[in-house]
Design an enzyme around this catalytic site. Structure first.
Site, PDB file in Angstrom:
ATOM      1  N   SER A   2       0.818  -1.207   0.000  1.00 12.46           N
ATOM      2  CA  SER A   2       0.000   0.000   0.000  1.00 12.46           C
ATOM      3  C   SER A   2       0.866   1.277   0.000  1.00 12.46           C
ATOM      4  O   SER A   2       1.544   1.561  -0.977  1.00 12.46           O
ATOM      5  CB  SER A   2      -0.953  -0.040   1.200  1.00 12.46           C
ATOM      6  N   ASP A   8      10.155   5.753 -10.190  1.00 16.91           N
ATOM      7  CA  ASP A   8       9.788   6.474 -11.404  1.00 16.91           C
ATOM      8  C   ASP A   8      10.560   7.772 -11.557  1.00 16.91           C
ATOM      9  O   ASP A   8      10.843   8.206 -12.678  1.00 16.91           O
ATOM     10  CB  ASP A   8       8.285   6.774 -11.406  1.00 16.91           C
ATOM     11  N   LYS A  63      -0.790  -4.156  -3.165  1.00 15.57           N
ATOM     12  CA  LYS A  63      -2.071  -3.531  -2.783  1.00 15.57           C
ATOM     13  C   LYS A  63      -2.094  -2.116  -3.340  1.00 15.57           C
ATOM     14  O   LYS A  63      -1.494  -1.203  -2.785  1.00 15.57           O
ATOM     15  CB  LYS A  63      -2.250  -3.509  -1.270  1.00 15.57           C
TER      16      LYS A  63
END
Length: 427
Positions: free
Chosen positions: A294, A305, A319
Site C-alpha cells: 500500500s 519512477d 495492494k
C-alpha cells in the site's frame, strides 16, 4: 457528504423504507432489483422467526451489511464503534496492545509483522507465525477484528498466545500488554557517511519524523552530508496515504508523486512535491519485500519512477487500492475501496506489486521457509484485478549468510555508486 440515518431495527420499518430506497435508485438511473429485495426480506423474516436461537433485528441487519462489504474486496469493511476507534488509534500511532500487524489467510490468523520495539517484537514473535489460540481459546473461526479485540486491552494486563511457526509444533508466548506508541521512523548511522532510515508503517506525522531523522543523521555524521542512505520499507504494511506523499516529498524536489482514480470525481486526486529535497540528493537505496504494501508501495514506486533511488529486495505485496473512511451514526464507519492509486508514470500496482531494480533475497534458508507462507494481494480472495499488462516478475538471487544480507548488499551498492561517481569526476 450525505449520511443516512441508522438502519431500522424492525422488519416493518425496513419494509416501509423500501420505497425510499427505490426512489434513490431511480434517481441514480440504476433501479434496485425489487424481486431480490423481496427475497432478502423473506430470508430476514425466516431467520428471525425460525433460527434455533433468538436473533435481534439489529444483529441481522448488521450481518447483512458486513456481508455486502466483505464480498466486494479484501479491504472494504463495516466498522462498529470499537473497530472504528481502533482504526483511529492505529493511524495516530498510540494504542494499548501487543504491537503486531495481523491478517487472515485461509481462515487462519497470520502475523504480518511485529511493530518495532513492541512487546511482540521483544518476545520474538515473527512475521509468518500463525496464532491458533488466544488465552487458551481457539482462534479458529474468529474474524480479524474479533481477534484484534481479544488481543488489545489495558497496559499491564497479561495475555498468552499459542503460535505455530514454519509448520512446527505449537508453542506458547506470554506477553504483557503495553501502551504502543508506535514510532514509525527510526534511524542510525551504519558507518561513517552512510545512514539507515526505517519506516515501519505510515502514520500521521511520518513525513515530519522522516525530515527530523534526516537532520539527526547529518548531525551524527559530524554535520557532513551523507554519502549514501538506505530507506528500509520491508514488512511495512502501509497506512495513511498523505503520510506516504509527505515522505516522498523529503527526497524529490518537484513533480508528481502519485495520483488516484475512482468512479467519483472527488476520488481523482493528484499529489505533487512541494519544491525542496530535504535529503540533499543523497544517493538512495530503498529496500522492499513481499511485506511492503500500500503506502510503502506508493513511496517505492514514486522514487523508482523519479529515478531518485535504486530499489532492492523482492517484489512487493501489490495492494494498489485506496480505502476511504466514511463515518456513520453511533460511532460506526464504512471502510470502502473507492479508488486505485498509480505511480507517477501511470503504473497500477494492484495485484502486481513493485518489482525491484535489483533482486536480492534475504538468504537461501529464509527464502525457502518464507515461500511456504508467502501471500500477496493477488492471492487474496476477491482482490481487484490490475488492468495493466502483466508486469515482469523478479527472480531473487542471493546466498545464505548471517545477519541482514539485503541491508549489507544495499550498503555495498551505495559504496560502489560513490566509487563510480568519484571516478567520473576524475575524468
Amino acid at each position: 457528504m450525505p449520511w443516512f440515518a441508522r438502519p431500522p431495527c424492525a422488519l416493518l420499518a425496513f419494509l416501509f423504507f423500501l420505497p425510499a430506497v427505490q426512489s434513490l435508485a431511480e434517481q441514480s438511473q440504476a433501479p434496485l432489483p425489487l424481486e431480490d429485495l423481496r427475497t432478502f426480506v423473506e430470508v430476514f423474516e425466516r431467520v428471525k422467526n425460525t433460527y434455533v436461537e433468538p436473533v435481534s433485528d439489529q444483529q441481522l441487519l448488521e450481518n447483512a451489511i458486513r456481508g455486502m462489504l466483505e464480498n466486494l474486496d479484501p479491504h472494504s469493511a463495516y466498522l462498529v464503534a470499537d473497530d472504528f476507534a481502533q482504526l483511529q488509534e492505529s493511524t495516530s500511532g498510540e494504542f494499548g496492545g501487543l504491537g503486531i500487524e495481523v491478517g487472515m489467510e485461509n481462515g487462519a490468523l497470520k502475523i504480518i509483522a511485529p511493530i518495532d520495539d513492541s512487546p511482540a517484537e521483544r518476545a520474538g514473535i515473527a512475521a509468518g507465525d500463525y496464532i491458533i489460540r488466544i488465552d487458551g481459546q481457539s482462534a479458529q473461526g474468529l474474524s480479524m477484528m474479533e481477534a484484534v479485540n481479544k488481543m488489545r486491552g489495558k497496559p499491564g494486563e497479561k495475555i498468552r498466545l499459542t503460535l505455530v511457526r514454519d509448520g512446527g509444533q505449537p508453542f506458547d508466548v506470554e506477553l504483557t500488554r503495553a501502551l504502543i506508541k508506535s514510532k514509525s521512523v527510526r534511524s542510525r548511522l551504519l558507518e561513517s557517511g552512510y545512514g539507515y532510515l526505517r519506516i515501519s508503517q505510515f502514520q500521521q506525522g511520518s513525513g515530519k519524523e522522516t525530515k527530523n531523522a534526516l537532520v539527526r543523521l547529518k548531525k551524527s555524521n559530524n554535520n557532513q552530508p551523507l554519502q549514501g542512505l538506505v530507506l528500509d520499507l520491508r514488512n511495512n504494511p502501509g497506512g495513511v496515504l498523505q503520510a506516504a506523499v509527505e515522505v516522498v516529498d523529503q527526497f524529490v524536489a518537484s513533480g508528481l508523486i502519485t495520483y488516484t482514480k475512482g468512479r467519483q470525481t472527488d476520488s481523482d486526486m493528484r499529489f505533487f512535491a512541494s519544491g525542496k529535497d530535504n535529503s540533499e540528493g543523497v544517493p538512495l537505496v530503498v529496500l522492499i519485500n513481499e511485506g511492503s504494501a500500500s503506502a510503502a508501495e506508493i513511496v517505492a514506486g514514486a522514487l523508482q519512477d523519479h529515478h531518485r533511488a535504486v530499489l532492492m529486495g523482492s517484489t512487493s505485496f501489490g495492494k494498489g487500492s485506496v480505502q476511504s473512511i466514511m463515518p456513520l451514526s453511533q460511532g460506526r464507519a464504512l471502510k470502502l475501496t473507492t479508488a486505485l492509486y498509480y505511480t507517477p508514470n501511470g503504473r497500477s500496482i494492484q495485484a502486481q506489486g513493485i518489482v525491484p531494480d535489483i533482486s536480492v533475497a534475504r538468504g537461501r534458508l529464509v527464502r525457502e521457509q518464507e515461500g511456504i507462507f508467502n501471500v500477496k494481494e493477488a492471492d487474496l480472495a476477491g482482490h481487484l484485478d490490475n488492468q495493466n499488462p502483466k508486469a515482469p516478475t523478479a527472480e531473487a538471487s542471493g546466498k545464505a549468510e548471517d545477519g541482514d544480507y539485503q541491508l549489507s548488499e544495499a550498503l555495498n551498492l551505495l559504496k560502489a555508486l560513490n566509487v563510480l561517481q568519484g571516478n567520473q569526476n576524475k575524468l
